[in-house]
Design a protein around this motif. Structure first.
Motif, PDB file in Angstrom:
ATOM      1  N   PHE A   1       0.846  -1.174   0.000  1.00 26.58           N
ATOM      2  CA  PHE A   1       0.000   0.000   0.000  1.00 26.58           C
ATOM      3  C   PHE A   1       0.890   1.234   0.000  1.00 26.58           C
ATOM      4  O   PHE A   1       2.110   1.150   0.204  1.00 26.58           O
ATOM      5  CB  PHE A   1      -0.961   0.008   1.199  1.00 26.58           C
ATOM      6  CG  PHE A   1      -0.286   0.252   2.532  1.00 26.58           C
ATOM      7  CD1 PHE A   1      -0.147   1.538   3.028  1.00 26.58           C
ATOM      8  CD2 PHE A   1       0.205  -0.801   3.282  1.00 26.58           C
ATOM      9  CE1 PHE A   1       0.468   1.767   4.255  1.00 26.58           C
ATOM     10  CE2 PHE A   1       0.819  -0.593   4.507  1.00 26.58           C
ATOM     11  CZ  PHE A   1       0.951   0.707   5.001  1.00 26.58           C
ATOM     12  N   ALA A   2       0.288   2.383  -0.245  1.00 25.18           N
ATOM     13  CA  ALA A   2       1.046   3.624  -0.345  1.00 25.18           C
ATOM     14  C   ALA A   2       0.418   4.707   0.519  1.00 25.18           C
ATOM     15  O   ALA A   2      -0.785   4.700   0.793  1.00 25.18           O
ATOM     16  CB  ALA A   2       1.106   4.089  -1.797  1.00 25.18           C
ATOM     17  N   THR A   3       1.274   5.647   0.952  1.00 22.86           N
ATOM     18  CA  THR A   3       0.831   6.825   1.683  1.00 22.86           C
ATOM     19  C   THR A   3       1.450   8.050   1.018  1.00 22.86           C
ATOM     20  O   THR A   3       2.628   8.025   0.664  1.00 22.86           O
ATOM     21  CB  THR A   3       1.272   6.756   3.158  1.00 22.86           C
ATOM     22  OG1 THR A   3       0.682   5.621   3.779  1.00 22.86           O
ATOM     23  CG2 THR A   3       0.856   8.011   3.907  1.00 22.86           C
ATOM     24  N   CYS A   4       0.663   9.095   0.865  1.00 19.67           N
ATOM     25  CA  CYS A   4       1.181  10.342   0.297  1.00 19.67           C
ATOM     26  C   CYS A   4       1.340  11.371   1.404  1.00 19.67           C
ATOM     27  O   CYS A   4       0.393  11.651   2.141  1.00 19.67           O
ATOM     28  CB  CYS A   4       0.251  10.866  -0.786  1.00 19.67           C
ATOM     29  SG  CYS A   4       0.345   9.908  -2.307  1.00 19.67           S
ATOM     30  N   ILE A   5       2.534  11.923   1.525  1.00 19.45           N
ATOM     31  CA  ILE A   5       2.840  12.939   2.534  1.00 19.45           C
ATOM     32  C   ILE A   5       2.921  14.266   1.793  1.00 19.45           C
ATOM     33  O   ILE A   5       3.889  14.536   1.072  1.00 19.45           O
ATOM     34  CB  ILE A   5       4.159  12.610   3.249  1.00 19.45           C
ATOM     35  CG1 ILE A   5       4.076  11.193   3.851  1.00 19.45           C
ATOM     36  CG2 ILE A   5       4.463  13.634   4.332  1.00 19.45           C
ATOM     37  CD1 ILE A   5       5.402  10.628   4.284  1.00 19.45           C
ATOM     38  N   VAL A   6       1.887  15.086   1.948  1.00 22.95           N
ATOM     39  CA  VAL A   6       1.707  16.230   1.051  1.00 22.95           C
ATOM     40  C   VAL A   6       2.005  17.580   1.682  1.00 22.95           C
ATOM     41  O   VAL A   6       2.172  18.573   0.963  1.00 22.95           O
ATOM     42  CB  VAL A   6       0.272  16.242   0.481  1.00 22.95           C
ATOM     43  CG1 VAL A   6       0.033  15.007  -0.363  1.00 22.95           C
ATOM     44  CG2 VAL A   6      -0.765  16.336   1.605  1.00 22.95           C
ATOM     45  N   ASP A   7       2.056  17.675   3.015  1.00 23.26           N
ATOM     46  CA  ASP A   7       2.178  18.988   3.656  1.00 23.26           C
ATOM     47  C   ASP A   7       3.641  19.355   3.900  1.00 23.26           C
ATOM     48  O   ASP A   7       4.051  19.655   5.013  1.00 23.26           O
ATOM     49  CB  ASP A   7       1.377  19.022   4.960  1.00 23.26           C
ATOM     50  CG  ASP A   7       1.674  17.845   5.877  1.00 23.26           C
ATOM     51  OD1 ASP A   7       2.275  16.868   5.403  1.00 23.26           O
ATOM     52  OD2 ASP A   7       1.310  17.918   7.062  1.00 23.26           O
ATOM     53  N   LEU A   8       4.434  19.326   2.832  1.00 24.63           N
ATOM     54  CA  LEU A   8       5.846  19.688   2.928  1.00 24.63           C
ATOM     55  C   LEU A   8       6.022  21.175   2.637  1.00 24.63           C
ATOM     56  O   LEU A   8       5.300  21.745   1.817  1.00 24.63           O
ATOM     57  CB  LEU A   8       6.678  18.879   1.932  1.00 24.63           C
ATOM     58  CG  LEU A   8       6.718  17.372   2.167  1.00 24.63           C
ATOM     59  CD1 LEU A   8       7.485  16.681   1.043  1.00 24.63           C
ATOM     60  CD2 LEU A   8       7.371  17.054   3.506  1.00 24.63           C
ATOM     61  N   PRO A   9       7.006  21.802   3.275  1.00 25.01           N
ATOM     62  CA  PRO A   9       7.218  23.234   3.037  1.00 25.01           C
ATOM     63  C   PRO A   9       8.010  23.471   1.755  1.00 25.01           C
ATOM     64  O   PRO A   9       8.631  22.568   1.205  1.00 25.01           O
ATOM     65  CB  PRO A   9       8.055  23.650   4.247  1.00 25.01           C
ATOM     66  CG  PRO A   9       8.880  22.422   4.538  1.00 25.01           C
ATOM     67  CD  PRO A   9       7.948  21.255   4.265  1.00 25.01           C
ATOM     68  N   GLY A  10       7.969  24.716   1.297  1.00 21.60           N
ATOM     69  CA  GLY A  10       8.826  25.119   0.193  1.00 21.60           C
ATOM     70  C   GLY A  10       8.300  24.717  -1.174  1.00 21.60           C
ATOM     71  O   GLY A  10       7.372  23.917  -1.313  1.00 21.60           O
ATOM     72  N   ARG A  11       8.948  25.281  -2.193  1.00 18.89           N
ATOM     73  CA  ARG A  11       8.658  24.964  -3.587  1.00 18.89           C
ATOM     74  C   ARG A  11       9.974  24.888  -4.342  1.00 18.89           C
ATOM     75  O   ARG A  11      10.953  25.530  -3.969  1.00 18.89           O
ATOM     76  CB  ARG A  11       7.759  26.030  -4.238  1.00 18.89           C
ATOM     77  CG  ARG A  11       6.337  26.023  -3.730  1.00 18.89           C
ATOM     78  CD  ARG A  11       5.517  27.126  -4.375  1.00 18.89           C
ATOM     79  NE  ARG A  11       4.145  27.116  -3.874  1.00 18.89           N
ATOM     80  CZ  ARG A  11       3.162  26.414  -4.404  1.00 18.89           C
ATOM     81  NH1 ARG A  11       3.388  25.665  -5.472  1.00 18.89           N
ATOM     82  NH2 ARG A  11       1.950  26.450  -3.897  1.00 18.89           N
ATOM     83  N   ARG A  12       9.969  24.115  -5.392  1.00 24.90           N
ATOM     84  CA  ARG A  12      11.172  24.041  -6.208  1.00 24.90           C
ATOM     85  C   ARG A  12      11.434  25.394  -6.855  1.00 24.90           C
ATOM     86  O   ARG A  12      10.540  26.030  -7.392  1.00 24.90           O
ATOM     87  CB  ARG A  12      11.038  22.974  -7.283  1.00 24.90           C
ATOM     88  CG  ARG A  12      12.300  22.828  -8.132  1.00 24.90           C
ATOM     89  CD  ARG A  12      12.190  21.687  -9.108  1.00 24.90           C
ATOM     90  NE  ARG A  12      11.034  21.835  -9.995  1.00 24.90           N
ATOM     91  CZ  ARG A  12      10.662  20.921 -10.885  1.00 24.90           C
ATOM     92  NH1 ARG A  12      11.332  19.799 -10.990  1.00 24.90           N
ATOM     93  NH2 ARG A  12       9.602  21.127 -11.644  1.00 24.90           N
ATOM     94  N   ALA A  13      12.705  25.821  -6.793  1.00 23.22           N
ATOM     95  CA  ALA A  13      13.124  27.071  -7.399  1.00 23.22           C
ATOM     96  C   ALA A  13      14.315  26.793  -8.305  1.00 23.22           C
ATOM     97  O   ALA A  13      14.829  25.667  -8.368  1.00 23.22           O
ATOM     98  CB  ALA A  13      13.512  28.081  -6.311  1.00 23.22           C
TER      99      ALA A  13
END
Length: 439
Positions: A284-296
């Protein structure tokens, strides 16, 4: 997990300290300080395009030169993948077959495989996982054309036994290795393989040229592709596997040796980040979505695991963001921003390591190595501030940091950042690793 959106002379400075230029291996010995005893038992494995070098981790002396290859996750074997050519019967046809050879760190040939067709490591087709199972007992190689993707699953489970049978000075009992071939359509690429070799995880791109994808499971022993994709039902709000349940770009992956999880870092089309945690054992899989920052433009994104695999760190020294994920709960425990170091580095060569005691995180930026305290993810300073560091490794006791840049490995005292030595190595170095000394 290539392709994802879970929808829901170089100058190195440390505080003004100038590090001297590199010389020949062992030319400048370490400074006369108390050295951790464990470091004297370390060997530094330098993976370069031309060869694999095994160095004394204290003096930099070359102990052994092995064929160019990839170090297994258990750090006990080098696997070399070579196009066939003459050995296939026609020296002009490099696509006819592939020779795969596994060596122990003493350079003894343990096992070899002859594969019909041109196979490579998954990363040859772009950012991808290493091809090894987390425990290093299985390796997947890939052969792709416009019609088919072929996956060769190599059984490495007997390598340790063969190495043990070879006494000091004796040749290891090399043998012809066993393997399994899985052939599917060209829309499939490699994602991961379970420690028992029975579950092959694949990325499926249903729409050619699109970044949307599904994670699929192929049951190796049953020779069957499971019909339903693997996904996190808690965050996928729409179900249309014909176009792909997730969307974005794979960046990096990491898995604990012998663990049941593989973590993949992805960048969404809007630049935001998420981690796809795939449970290889329970499927099974889990998505961890509340990470800070954005690719620059300056981003140098890396993943790093604590030694006990209890904490996963996502760090971007270029843009200045970091997050700690609790492996048990699959939740972000803390996040922080800091003054990143702008510039343009090679995102594909970003690297990060956690100290054995779990207290410090070292991560490469466009220039230099950021040092963060894991207790609060605060930036504590920069090491090798002027260098484009392309590979990192820590001694087994955490006392020494090895950083490759500009054709040399700089050895730093990890707690203070003080320069201890410089080892000259090939400019084509791809990776560094510290392994226990082999006798």
């Amino acid at each position: 997990m290539p392709g994802a959106r879970c929808s829901a002379g170089v100058k190195w400075l440390l505080a003004g300290l100038l590090v001297v230029a590199c010389g020949s291996p062992g030319t400048r010995p370490p400074a006369p300080v108390d050295q951790p005893s464990a470091a004297t038992r370390d060997e530094l494995v330098v993976s370069a395009q031309e060869a694999t070098l095994v160095l004394d981790a204290t003096s930099g002396t070359t102990l052994r030169t092995l064929p160019a290859g990839t170090l297994s996750p258990a750090r006990d074997a080098i696997v070399a993948v070579t196009p066939g050519g003459a050995m296939c019967g026609d020296p002009r046809d490099m696509q006819a077959c592939t020779l795969v050879q596994a060596y122990d760190l003493l350079g003894r040939l343990l096992e070899e495989w002859f594969l019909t067709g041109r196979y490579t490591l998954p990363a040859q087709y772009g950012p991808a996982a290493s091809g090894f199972s987390p425990n290093g007992k299985w390796l997947v190689l890939v052969s792709r054309d416009a019609v088919l993707s072929r996956f060769a699953i190599l059984d490495l489970t007997r390598l340790g036994q063969r190495s043990a049978l070879a006494g000091p000075g004796l040749a290891a009992p090399a043998a012809k290795g066993s393997h399994t071939i899985v052939a599917l359509s060209a829309r499939f690429s490699f994602d991961a393989i379970h420690d028992d070799g029975g579950a092959l995880y694949l990325i499926e791109h249903p729409v050619e040229g699109a970044t949307a994808y599904n994670v699929r499971l192929y049951e190796v022993r049953a020779q069957r592709l499971r019909p339903e994709p693997i996904f996190d039902k808690a965050v996928i709000t729409r179900f249309d596997p014909t176009t792909g349940l997730m969307d974005g770009a794979f960046h990096a992956s990491v898995a604990p040796v012998g663990g049941q999880w593989q973590y993949g870092l992805y960048v969404k089309r809007d630049g935001s980040l998420f981690v796809h945690a795939l449970n290889l054992a329970q499927r099974f899989a889990t998505c961890i979505v509340d990470l800070p920052g954005r690719r620059a433009a300056s981003s140098m994104l890396s993943l790093a695991l604590s030694r006990d695999a209890g904490r996963l760190f996502v760090v971007d020294p270029g843009a200045g963001s970091a997050a700690e994920i609790d492996a048990a709960s699959q939740k972000v425990r803390r996040a922080a921003s800091f003054a990143g170091r702008g510039g343009t580095g090679d995102p594909a060569r970003a690297a990060a390591v956690v100290s054995p005691d779990g207290g410090r995180l070292y991560a490469t930026g466009p220039r230099g190595v950021a040092v963060l305290a894991t207790a609060d993810l605060a930036l504590r300073g920069w090491v090798a501030a002027g260098a484009e560091v392309r590979a990192l490794a820590l001694s087994t006791d955490g006392g020494r940091l090895y950083a490759f840049a500009g054709g040399a490995v700089e050895v730093l005292e990890a707690p203070s950042g003080r320069s201890l030595a410089t080892f000259a190595v090939p400019a084509s170095v791809r990776a560094l690793a510290v392994a226990a000394a082999v006798r």
